[in-house]
Scaffold this active site. Structure first.
Site, PDB file in Angstrom:
ATOM      1  N   GLY A  33      28.134 -98.646 111.658  1.00  0.00           N
ATOM      2  CA  GLY A  33      29.420 -99.335 111.688  1.00  0.00           C
ATOM      3  C   GLY A  33      30.576 -98.477 112.154  1.00  0.00           C
ATOM      4  O   GLY A  33      30.397 -97.395 112.698  1.00  0.00           O
ATOM      5  N   HIS A  36      32.571 -98.222 118.015  1.00  0.00           N
ATOM      6  CA  HIS A  36      33.437 -97.719 119.080  1.00  0.00           C
ATOM      7  C   HIS A  36      32.767 -97.962 120.431  1.00  0.00           C
ATOM      8  O   HIS A  36      31.698 -98.588 120.500  1.00  0.00           O
ATOM      9  CB  HIS A  36      33.767 -96.243 118.847  1.00  0.00           C
ATOM     10  CG  HIS A  36      32.560 -95.371 118.627  1.00  0.00           C
ATOM     11  ND1 HIS A  36      31.603 -95.156 119.596  1.00  0.00           N
ATOM     12  CD2 HIS A  36      32.141 -94.684 117.532  1.00  0.00           C
ATOM     13  CE1 HIS A  36      30.671 -94.353 119.128  1.00  0.00           C
ATOM     14  NE2 HIS A  36      30.952 -94.058 117.873  1.00  0.00           N
ATOM     15  N   HIS A  39      29.038 -97.340 120.812  1.00  0.00           N
ATOM     16  CA  HIS A  39      28.184 -98.427 120.302  1.00  0.00           C
ATOM     17  C   HIS A  39      28.201 -99.606 121.275  1.00  0.00           C
ATOM     18  O   HIS A  39      27.172-100.236 121.515  1.00  0.00           O
ATOM     19  CB  HIS A  39      28.693 -98.906 118.934  1.00  0.00           C
ATOM     20  CG  HIS A  39      28.658 -97.869 117.856  1.00  0.00           C
ATOM     21  ND1 HIS A  39      29.796 -97.367 117.271  1.00  0.00           N
ATOM     22  CD2 HIS A  39      27.630 -97.240 117.235  1.00  0.00           C
ATOM     23  CE1 HIS A  39      29.475 -96.481 116.342  1.00  0.00           C
ATOM     24  NE2 HIS A  39      28.166 -96.384 116.295  1.00  0.00           N
ATOM     25  N   ARG A 195      33.291 -90.583 113.203  1.00  0.00           N
ATOM     26  CA  ARG A 195      33.947 -89.535 112.401  1.00  0.00           C
ATOM     27  C   ARG A 195      35.246 -89.023 113.043  1.00  0.00           C
ATOM     28  O   ARG A 195      36.056 -88.402 112.369  1.00  0.00           O
ATOM     29  CB  ARG A 195      33.003 -88.358 112.155  1.00  0.00           C
ATOM     30  CG  ARG A 195      31.876 -88.694 111.177  1.00  0.00           C
ATOM     31  CD  ARG A 195      31.062 -87.449 110.857  1.00  0.00           C
ATOM     32  NE  ARG A 195      30.028 -87.706 109.860  1.00  0.00           N
ATOM     33  CZ  ARG A 195      28.788 -88.109 110.140  1.00  0.00           C
ATOM     34  NH1 ARG A 195      28.430 -88.308 111.395  1.00  0.00           N
ATOM     35  NH2 ARG A 195      27.911 -88.308 109.171  1.00  0.00           N
TER      36      ARG A 195
HETATM   37  P1  AMP Z   1      25.968 -94.219 114.273  1.00  0.00           P
HETATM   38  O1  AMP Z   1      26.730 -95.476 113.972  1.00  0.00           O
HETATM   39  O2  AMP Z   1      26.820 -93.019 114.449  1.00  0.00           O
HETATM   40  O3  AMP Z   1      24.795 -94.018 113.360  1.00  0.00           O
HETATM   41  O4  AMP Z   1      25.341 -94.456 115.721  1.00  0.00           O
HETATM   42  C1  AMP Z   1      24.566 -95.574 116.013  1.00  0.00           C
HETATM   43  C2  AMP Z   1      23.971 -95.416 117.380  1.00  0.00           C
HETATM   44  O5  AMP Z   1      25.011 -95.248 118.332  1.00  0.00           O
HETATM   45  C3  AMP Z   1      23.072 -94.172 117.509  1.00  0.00           C
HETATM   46  O6  AMP Z   1      21.963 -94.485 118.344  1.00  0.00           O
HETATM   47  C4  AMP Z   1      23.985 -93.170 118.149  1.00  0.00           C
HETATM   48  O7  AMP Z   1      23.297 -92.196 118.892  1.00  0.00           O
HETATM   49  C5  AMP Z   1      24.799 -94.068 119.069  1.00  0.00           C
HETATM   50  N1  AMP Z   1      26.063 -93.426 119.413  1.00  0.00           N
HETATM   51  C6  AMP Z   1      27.032 -92.969 118.582  1.00  0.00           C
HETATM   52  N2  AMP Z   1      28.029 -92.394 119.287  1.00  0.00           N
HETATM   53  C7  AMP Z   1      27.684 -92.487 120.591  1.00  0.00           C
HETATM   54  C8  AMP Z   1      28.283 -92.075 121.816  1.00  0.00           C
HETATM   55  N3  AMP Z   1      29.450 -91.445 121.845  1.00  0.00           N
HETATM   56  N4  AMP Z   1      27.621 -92.334 122.964  1.00  0.00           N
HETATM   57  C9  AMP Z   1      26.426 -92.976 122.942  1.00  0.00           C
HETATM   58  N5  AMP Z   1      25.806 -93.390 121.841  1.00  0.00           N
HETATM   59  C10 AMP Z   1      26.418 -93.152 120.677  1.00  0.00           C
END
Ligand code: AMP
Length: 296
Positions: A33, A36, A39, A195
């Site tokens: 969640g 951004h 995602h 973050r």
């Molecule tokens: P998270 O919500 O941080 O657990 O991320 C969910 C998914 O989004 C994971 O597969 C992350 O690798 C991907 N993700 C998060 N930030 C980025 C980014 N800046 N660029 C590409 N994928 C991202």
């Protein structure tokens, strides 16, 4: 957009969708969640390669090895729902903590299945976040079973996570295509992360040094054919002076082991990975660039 909050309903949805639309494909994006542009990019790639896009939002406590990081993890359900609507998400799966980790499990044991890859987690984030990837693999494995997609997309921002999930899917014969998605940055280079919202303006300014150092090093590595890993690392450390660096090294992109000192990174057999974790204002930020013979 359908909102599903129980595992049972999620499983039934996928089962029925597959029965009713045997030619159609389900794509899945797992998130924690506070969505951004990174995602969104994952969702767009997933939608473009499937007919039904399932997105999950679940802040998984067992992958946080730091209680404060879990407590301060940003959340905004309404904003996330709006983003999912804009991205044509078919199903938003948002199970509660109690749904995923019931207080009284209907089983013989309170222990959790532990998925461990000692070598693949011996470096990078695995080295500094004990238990983190076991938590990630447990939840991703189960999310894949509950959502039952044809393909699931994971961002290369979390490079080590992608390698581990792909390995797990292979080892457990999961019938799902694990697909990489490119790392998305702000225009100024900062890797997007939920973050980042915890950084002050000054913190964001300092954080820019992370991606700037990565770009500078990648340029050097690709231009100076004779630059060895050892020399590259020494240059990089100079660029990082004054930052609270947890790790910064140049790795083999498949084994995730540091390249030997004498090797020229672009000649690494499986491609190279420059990866870094830095603390800024108590916020842990990761970033990477990769290249060479990676194969995806
Ligand atoms: P998270 O919500 O941080 O657990 O991320 C969910 C998914 O989004 C994971 O597969 C992350 O690798 C991907 N993700 C998060 N930030 C980025 C980014 N800046 N660029 C590409 N994928 C991202």
């Amino acid at each position: 957009m359908k909102i599903i909050r129980t595992i049972e309903e999620m499983k039934n949805f996928s089962k029925n969708y597959r029965t009713e639309h045997p030619q159609k494909k389900i794509a899945f994006v797992a998130t924690m969640g506070f969505l951004h542009e990174g995602h969104r990019s994952l969702m767009r790639q997933a939608s473009s390669e499937a007919d039904c896009l399932v997105v999950s939002i679940f802040v998984n406590p067992t992958q946080f090895n730091n209680a404060q990081d879990l407590q301060t993890y940003p959340q905004d359900e309404n904003r996330d729902k709006e983003i999912c609507l804009q991205e044509n998400v078919s199903v938003l799966f948002m199970p509660s903590q109690n749904e995923v980790y019931p207080a009284k499990p209907n089983s013989y044991s309170n222990e959790k299945l532990f998925l461990d890859y000692p070598k693949l987690t011996s470096q990078l984030c695995g080295k500094f976040r004990p238990g983190h990837f076991s938590g990630v693999l447990w939840i991703v494995h189960n999310l894949l079973l509950w959502t039952n997609p044809h393909a699931a997309y994971f961002g290369l921002k979390d490079f080590q996570q992608f390698i581990l999930i792909r390995q797990m899917a292979f080892d457990l014969s999961l019938q799902v295509d694990i697909r990489p998605a490119k790392l998305i940055r702000q225009e100024n280079g900062l890797a997007l992360s939920s973050r980042n919202s915890r950084l002050s303006e000054q913190g964001k300014e300092s954080a820019l040094r992370i991606s700037q150092s990565l770009f500078a090093m990648q340029k050097k590595i690709t231009k100076q054919e004779k630059l060895t890993k050892q020399e590259a690392l020494a240059e990089w450390q100079k660029l990082l002076a004054g930052l609270n660096v947890e790790y910064a090294d140049i790795y083999d992109a498949a084994t995730l082991q540091p390249l030997p000192n004498g090797v020229h990174p672009t000649e690494a057999k499986n491609g190279y990975l420059l990866a870094i974790a830095v603390y800024i204002e108590d916020v842990r930020l990761i970033d990477n660039v990769h290249g060479g013979n990676i194969g995806f």
